[in-house]
Design an enzyme around this catalytic site. Structure first.
Site, PDB file in Angstrom:
ATOM      1  N   SER A 156       0.722  -1.200   0.131  1.00  0.00           N
ATOM      2  CA  SER A 156       0.039   0.027  -0.085  1.00  0.00           C
ATOM      3  C   SER A 156       0.911   1.206   0.124  1.00  0.00           C
ATOM      4  O   SER A 156       2.027   1.031   0.340  1.00  0.00           O
ATOM      5  CB  SER A 156      -0.851  -0.048   1.332  1.00  0.00           C
ATOM      6  OG  SER A 156      -1.671   1.350   1.465  1.00  0.00           O
TER       7      SER A 156
ATOM      8  N   TYR B 221      -1.082  -0.557  10.565  1.00  0.00           N
ATOM      9  CA  TYR B 221      -1.224  -0.774   9.075  1.00  0.00           C
ATOM     10  C   TYR B 221       0.037  -0.145   8.124  1.00  0.00           C
ATOM     11  O   TYR B 221       0.443  -0.927   7.263  1.00  0.00           O
ATOM     12  CB  TYR B 221      -2.567  -0.426   8.454  1.00  0.00           C
ATOM     13  CG  TYR B 221      -2.953  -0.820   6.962  1.00  0.00           C
ATOM     14  CD1 TYR B 221      -3.513  -1.952   6.731  1.00  0.00           C
ATOM     15  CD2 TYR B 221      -2.721   0.253   5.949  1.00  0.00           C
ATOM     16  CE1 TYR B 221      -3.570  -2.283   5.424  1.00  0.00           C
ATOM     17  CE2 TYR B 221      -2.903  -0.279   4.720  1.00  0.00           C
ATOM     18  CZ  TYR B 221      -3.527  -1.509   4.323  1.00  0.00           C
ATOM     19  OH  TYR B 221      -3.892  -1.655   3.239  1.00  0.00           O
TER      20      TYR B 221
END
Length: 250
Positions: free
Chosen positions: A146, A159
């Site tokens: 990501s 995350y």
């Protein structure tokens, strides 16, 4: 690498991006293992659709990638079903939206689960397939990270750190597994219609799209096509490609 007749295992293959990756690889003639954590019926539906549409073999496999024994069984089951394992796509992930300043809710339990699924899981799967690919003389591994791994953004600190770790794991495994196995990474920005995006706060979704140069979310098919490119390449390894409509430059 010619993908026709190759065997690909896609973790999180029943998810929004995972399904697109499964279809993109099957379109090239690859046989597909659709790995799921909980949604068996959905994963089996994806496998049936792929087999019917592209005339390839496809099957669903359940696995908890936080369980080492389960991962080893998964690799054995895929090989037993298809006779080989040429491609691993580490797409399975978990997130929970926690604003960065809210450290009280960034509990160790949340941290541990995100790390276990997003970072330790791909490491465990990579280690499990590495000897198989080495013995075959070739293999491809593509990690789905990501843009949160390239800067302090995303649904939570945990995350972002897990995806940063996955990007660096890509580089380290590229060194470890060369020359037989090539390891690369796709780092998407905001993707609509995924579980990860569904867990984001509405203001995060709006900001991500509006602050991009192209003023829209990244395209799942663009990401899937890049996965195919990384599986076909003979000379790219250890690289991360960002697809985020022009928000992140690295």
């Amino acid at each position: 690498m010619d993908l026709k007749g190759k065997v690909a295992l896609v973790t999180g293959g029943n998810g929004g991006l995972g399904q697109r990756i499964c279809h993109a690889l099957a379109r090239e003639g690859a046989h597909i293992g659709v790995m799921y954590a909980q949604s068996r019926e959905q994963a089996e539906g994806v496998a049936r659709e792929i087999a019917s549409q592209y005339q390839v073999n496809a099957a669903a496999f359940g696995c908890d990638i936080t369980d080492k024994a389960a991962v080893e069984r998964l690799v054995a089951d895929v090989r037993a079903r298809f006779g080989a394992l040429d491609i691993l796509i580490n797409d399975a992930a978990y997130n929970k939206s926690i604003p960065f300043p809210d450290l009280d809710n960034l509990t160790e339990e949340v941290w541990d689960k995100i790390m276990a699924v997003n970072l330790t899981g791909p490491m465990r799967l990579t280690k499990a397939v590495a000897p198989v690919m080495k013995a075959q003389g070739s293999g491809r591994i593509v990690n789905i990270a990501s843009v949160a791994g390239l800067g302090p953004t995303g649904s939570s600190i945990a995350y972002a750190v897990s995806k940063a770790g996955l990007i660096h794991l890509t580089k380290c495994m590229a060194v470890a597994l060369a020359p037989e196995t090539l390891v690369n990474c796709v780092a998407p920005g905001l993707l609509e219609g995924t579980r990860a995006t569904a867990n984001l706060r509405p203001e995060q979704v709006t900001l991500s799209a509006s602050s991009s140069l192209l003023k829209k979310a990244a395209d799942k098919d663009d990401c899937a096509d890049m996965v195919v490119t990384m599986c076909r390449t003979e000379t790219m390894t250890g690289q991360t490609v960002v697809i985020d409509s022009g928000r992140t430059f690295h």
